[in-house]
Write an enzyme that holds these catalytic residues in place. Structure first.
Site, PDB file in Angstrom:
ATOM      1  N   ARG A  92       3.813  -7.151   3.667  1.00 34.57           N
ATOM      2  CA  ARG A  92       2.785  -7.802   2.844  1.00 34.57           C
ATOM      3  C   ARG A  92       3.129  -7.499   1.391  1.00 34.57           C
ATOM      4  O   ARG A  92       3.124  -6.337   0.970  1.00 34.57           O
ATOM      5  CB  ARG A  92       1.397  -7.278   3.201  1.00 34.57           C
ATOM      6  CG  ARG A  92       0.242  -7.913   2.431  1.00 34.57           C
ATOM      7  CD  ARG A  92      -1.083  -7.477   3.055  1.00 34.57           C
ATOM      8  NE  ARG A  92      -2.252  -8.009   2.360  1.00 34.57           N
ATOM      9  CZ  ARG A  92      -3.002  -7.312   1.515  1.00 34.57           C
ATOM     10  NH1 ARG A  92      -2.705  -6.026   1.254  1.00 34.57           N
ATOM     11  NH2 ARG A  92      -4.063  -7.854   0.946  1.00 34.57           N
ATOM     12  N   ASN A 169      -6.411 -10.885  -2.509  1.00 32.36           N
ATOM     13  CA  ASN A 169      -6.720  -9.545  -2.014  1.00 32.36           C
ATOM     14  C   ASN A 169      -8.154  -9.162  -2.355  1.00 32.36           C
ATOM     15  O   ASN A 169      -8.597  -9.313  -3.500  1.00 32.36           O
ATOM     16  CB  ASN A 169      -5.766  -8.526  -2.648  1.00 32.36           C
ATOM     17  CG  ASN A 169      -6.024  -7.110  -2.167  1.00 32.36           C
ATOM     18  OD1 ASN A 169      -5.770  -6.790  -1.023  1.00 32.36           O
ATOM     19  ND2 ASN A 169      -6.556  -6.268  -3.053  1.00 32.36           N
ATOM     20  N   GLU A 170      -8.900  -8.677  -1.346  1.00 34.42           N
ATOM     21  CA  GLU A 170     -10.243  -8.104  -1.532  1.00 34.42           C
ATOM     22  C   GLU A 170     -11.026  -8.881  -2.597  1.00 34.42           C
ATOM     23  O   GLU A 170     -11.400  -8.321  -3.636  1.00 34.42           O
ATOM     24  CB  GLU A 170     -10.128  -6.627  -1.893  1.00 34.42           C
ATOM     25  CG  GLU A 170      -9.411  -5.819  -0.819  1.00 34.42           C
ATOM     26  CD  GLU A 170      -9.244  -4.339  -1.143  1.00 34.42           C
ATOM     27  OE1 GLU A 170      -9.698  -3.910  -2.229  1.00 34.42           O
ATOM     28  OE2 GLU A 170      -8.648  -3.621  -0.316  1.00 34.42           O
ATOM     29  N   HIS A 236     -10.090  -4.834   5.822  1.00 34.43           N
ATOM     30  CA  HIS A 236      -9.439  -3.636   5.305  1.00 34.43           C
ATOM     31  C   HIS A 236     -10.272  -2.426   5.730  1.00 34.43           C
ATOM     32  O   HIS A 236     -11.477  -2.381   5.474  1.00 34.43           O
ATOM     33  CB  HIS A 236      -9.311  -3.695   3.788  1.00 34.43           C
ATOM     34  CG  HIS A 236      -8.371  -4.764   3.320  1.00 34.43           C
ATOM     35  ND1 HIS A 236      -8.018  -4.924   1.989  1.00 34.43           N
ATOM     36  CD2 HIS A 236      -7.688  -5.717   3.998  1.00 34.43           C
ATOM     37  CE1 HIS A 236      -7.171  -5.941   1.882  1.00 34.43           C
ATOM     38  NE2 HIS A 236      -6.965  -6.430   3.094  1.00 34.43           N
ATOM     39  N   TYR A 238     -11.001   1.377   5.471  1.00 34.32           N
ATOM     40  CA  TYR A 238     -10.906   2.669   4.805  1.00 34.32           C
ATOM     41  C   TYR A 238     -12.150   3.493   5.161  1.00 34.32           C
ATOM     42  O   TYR A 238     -12.479   3.640   6.323  1.00 34.32           O
ATOM     43  CB  TYR A 238     -10.732   2.465   3.299  1.00 34.32           C
ATOM     44  CG  TYR A 238      -9.391   1.848   2.931  1.00 34.32           C
ATOM     45  CD1 TYR A 238      -8.207   2.572   3.075  1.00 34.32           C
ATOM     46  CD2 TYR A 238      -9.306   0.537   2.467  1.00 34.32           C
ATOM     47  CE1 TYR A 238      -6.973   2.015   2.753  1.00 34.32           C
ATOM     48  CE2 TYR A 238      -8.082  -0.030   2.147  1.00 34.32           C
ATOM     49  CZ  TYR A 238      -6.915   0.710   2.293  1.00 34.32           C
ATOM     50  OH  TYR A 238      -5.704   0.158   1.986  1.00 34.32           O
ATOM     51  N   GLU A 265      -5.268  -4.062   5.781  1.00 38.40           N
ATOM     52  CA  GLU A 265      -4.949  -2.803   5.097  1.00 38.40           C
ATOM     53  C   GLU A 265      -5.679  -1.681   5.819  1.00 38.40           C
ATOM     54  O   GLU A 265      -6.792  -1.865   6.309  1.00 38.40           O
ATOM     55  CB  GLU A 265      -5.419  -2.790   3.639  1.00 38.40           C
ATOM     56  CG  GLU A 265      -4.553  -3.499   2.654  1.00 38.40           C
ATOM     57  CD  GLU A 265      -5.018  -3.254   1.213  1.00 38.40           C
ATOM     58  OE1 GLU A 265      -5.685  -2.215   0.961  1.00 38.40           O
ATOM     59  OE2 GLU A 265      -4.725  -4.093   0.351  1.00 38.40           O
ATOM     60  N   TRP A 294      -1.305   0.367   4.325  1.00 39.40           N
ATOM     61  CA  TRP A 294      -1.160   0.499   2.873  1.00 39.40           C
ATOM     62  C   TRP A 294      -0.724   1.936   2.589  1.00 39.40           C
ATOM     63  O   TRP A 294      -1.398   2.857   2.993  1.00 39.40           O
ATOM     64  CB  TRP A 294      -2.478   0.208   2.169  1.00 39.40           C
ATOM     65  CG  TRP A 294      -2.314   0.268   0.677  1.00 39.40           C
ATOM     66  CD1 TRP A 294      -2.338   1.372  -0.112  1.00 39.40           C
ATOM     67  CD2 TRP A 294      -2.041  -0.842  -0.186  1.00 39.40           C
ATOM     68  NE1 TRP A 294      -2.110   1.046  -1.421  1.00 39.40           N
ATOM     69  CE2 TRP A 294      -1.923  -0.312  -1.500  1.00 39.40           C
ATOM     70  CE3 TRP A 294      -1.874  -2.202   0.005  1.00 39.40           C
ATOM     71  CZ2 TRP A 294      -1.658  -1.122  -2.599  1.00 39.40           C
ATOM     72  CZ3 TRP A 294      -1.622  -2.998  -1.093  1.00 39.40           C
ATOM     73  CH2 TRP A 294      -1.516  -2.454  -2.378  1.00 39.40           C
TER      74      TRP A 294
END
Length: 463
Positions: A92, A169-170, A236, A238, A265, A294
């Site tokens: 990516r 992205n995001e 993503h 986290y 991610e 990531w």
């Protein structure tokens, strides 16, 4: 003077009608023969089929990839080969549309695609300037991201079987009033790209800095899917995903709904909390979903621990790099090269169901309540990966496996069990979800250790 008229007999009228009809049929046949049949739709590019990402030939493609911060490290072109060498099938690539960083030119994008193809990697390209729109000052809109894709469209045409386009992205921060427009804005962005001729599989990120803790993408993904059948959703993971149950709930929601999802991610730690990377990798494998870690190298701002290698040097792999490349359900264990490059078949995953045959090694005459078999599954300089299979010989509500570590051997991390170590003795107790075993049933836990790759002789007891 009046024109002359005649009256034909009925038989003559019929003959004329038949001749006229025959002439009309013949003319239609000639017309059909003179026009080439419409060309069948070319089997090029990825597509979404039954909620799965498949290639042009209809083969499932399970993304196992790494993000590379190309736009900030243009000189690190050797990273593509290094990422491939560790087993990834996708990279990516971070690009900039010019709002927050220097715009990547069309020529640079073309070079990135050529680097991916040279290393037999699928290229997922993403615009990073959209990160945190609505909360992050200066962030680009999805509409501005589309403007960028249109500027580089010429170098992406014809690359549909090698390139996936991650629009932005995001693309939203945590401003809830702005985030509620995610579905409408995403659909508008997708429709602009399609209207301009983009036939690539598109990837769309969730709001809330990609983590969707407000559940907006979870709720509205069907609207986007209905508007475009070749779009994949990206979550993503986290700090919001610290609990295995949270990971499973999100992944299974999309899987059960038949909506294509990847973990676009994730990391092994983060400033907003410690995500459960073991659960992410285990359950994406179980559900057949892709993931992208990531990131390769170059992190700053206090999250340097997310580098997989230090200073872009593949010989200086970090603990996070060891985990994602060499750990269980990691890239080395589950990645298969894209079929467009000749790859295919199934990765050498552990079975998702309990084996029906007894193990070929280990005790043949088990005694006691349970037995444990310790197997080295991977090794490298200074470390190793192992799994321990626990088999119940009577119904258990819990178990404990104990062993004496060989000299110089220590355990760095484990999954599917809680480990303690004291004076060279290591004890592994079942996790909350795998302690209950019926007679004859088995479960497996894994670990990564340092020191010699030597299998000890463990014992097992009911807990």
């Amino acid at each position: 003077m009046h024109p002359r008229t005649t009256t034909a007999s009925p038989r003559a009228a019929v003959a004329v009608a038949l001749a006229t009809a025959l002439a009309l049929v013949l003319s239609m046949v000639v017309a059909l023969l003179s026009v080439s049949p419409p060309a069948a739709r070319a089997d090029t590019g990825f597509r979404v089929e039954n909620g799965r990402l498949v290639d042009a030939a209809g083969n499932d493609f399970l993304i196992r990839g790494v993000s590379h911060a190309h736009t900030w490290y243009l000189q690190e072109t050797g990273s593509f080969a290094d990422i491939k060498a560790l087993g990834a099938n996708t990279v990516r690539v971070v690009l900039s549309s010019g709002q927050r960083w220097t715009e990547n030119s069309a020529a640079d994008v073309a070079n990135v695609v050529s680097l991916c193809k040279a290393q037999r990697l699928i290229c997922m390209l993403e615009v990073h300037d959209t990160t945190g729109y609505g909360e992050q000052s200066g962030a680009a809109t999805l509409d501005q991201a589309v403007d960028y894709w249109l500027r580089v469209q010429d170098v992406l045409e014809g690359e549909e079987d090698h390139v996936l386009v991650n629009i932005g992205n995001e693309p939203y921060g945590n401003n809830e009033s702005v985030n509620q427009g995610w579905a409408d804005d995403t659909i508008a962005a997708v429709e602009r790209l399609r209207g301009a001729g983009f036939e690539h599989t598109l990837v769309v990120d969730a709001p809330n800095w990609g983590q969707d803790w407000q559940g907006i993408m979870r709720r509205d993904a069907p609207l986007v899917a209905a508007a475009d059948g070749n779009t994949v959703f990206s979550i993503h993971m986290y700090g919001v995903y610290q609990q295995e149950s949270t990971v499973v709930s999100y992944l299974e929601h999309f899987s059960d709904a038949g909506l294509p999802l990847i973990v676009g991610e994730f990391g092994h730690d983060h400033s907003d909390g410690n995500p459960d990377e073991d659960a992410i990798m285990e359950h994406t494998r179980r559900l057949g979903l892709g993931y992208i870690g990531w990131s390769w190298s170059g992190n700053g701002g206090g999250v340097e621990y997310l580098d997989m290698v230090e200073a872009f040097d593949p010989d200086r792999i970090t603990p996070w790099g060891e985990r994602i490349f060499h750990g269980p359900d990691g890239i080395g264990e589950t990645s298969v090269e894209a079929p467009v490059y000749g790859g295919g078949g199934d990765p050498t995953d552990p079975p998702t169901e309990e084996p029906t045959d007894p193990p070929t090694e280990g005790p043949t005459d088990p005694a006691g309540e349970c037995t444990a078999e310790f197997r080295i599954t991977n090794e490298w300089s200074g470390g190793f990966q192992a799994e321990v299979e626990v088999t119940a010989h009577t119904a258990l509500t819990g178990w404990t496996v104990t062993w004496t570590a060989p000299s110089g051997q220590t355990v760095a991390q484990a999954w599917n069990a809680d480990l303690t170590s004291a004076g060279g003795t290591v004890s592994a107790r079942n996790a909350a979800y795998n302690g209950a075993l019926a007679t004859g049933a088995a479960t497996v836990f894994g670990l990564i250790g340092s020191g010699p790759a030597v299998a000890p002789d463990p014992t097992c007891a009911a807990a």
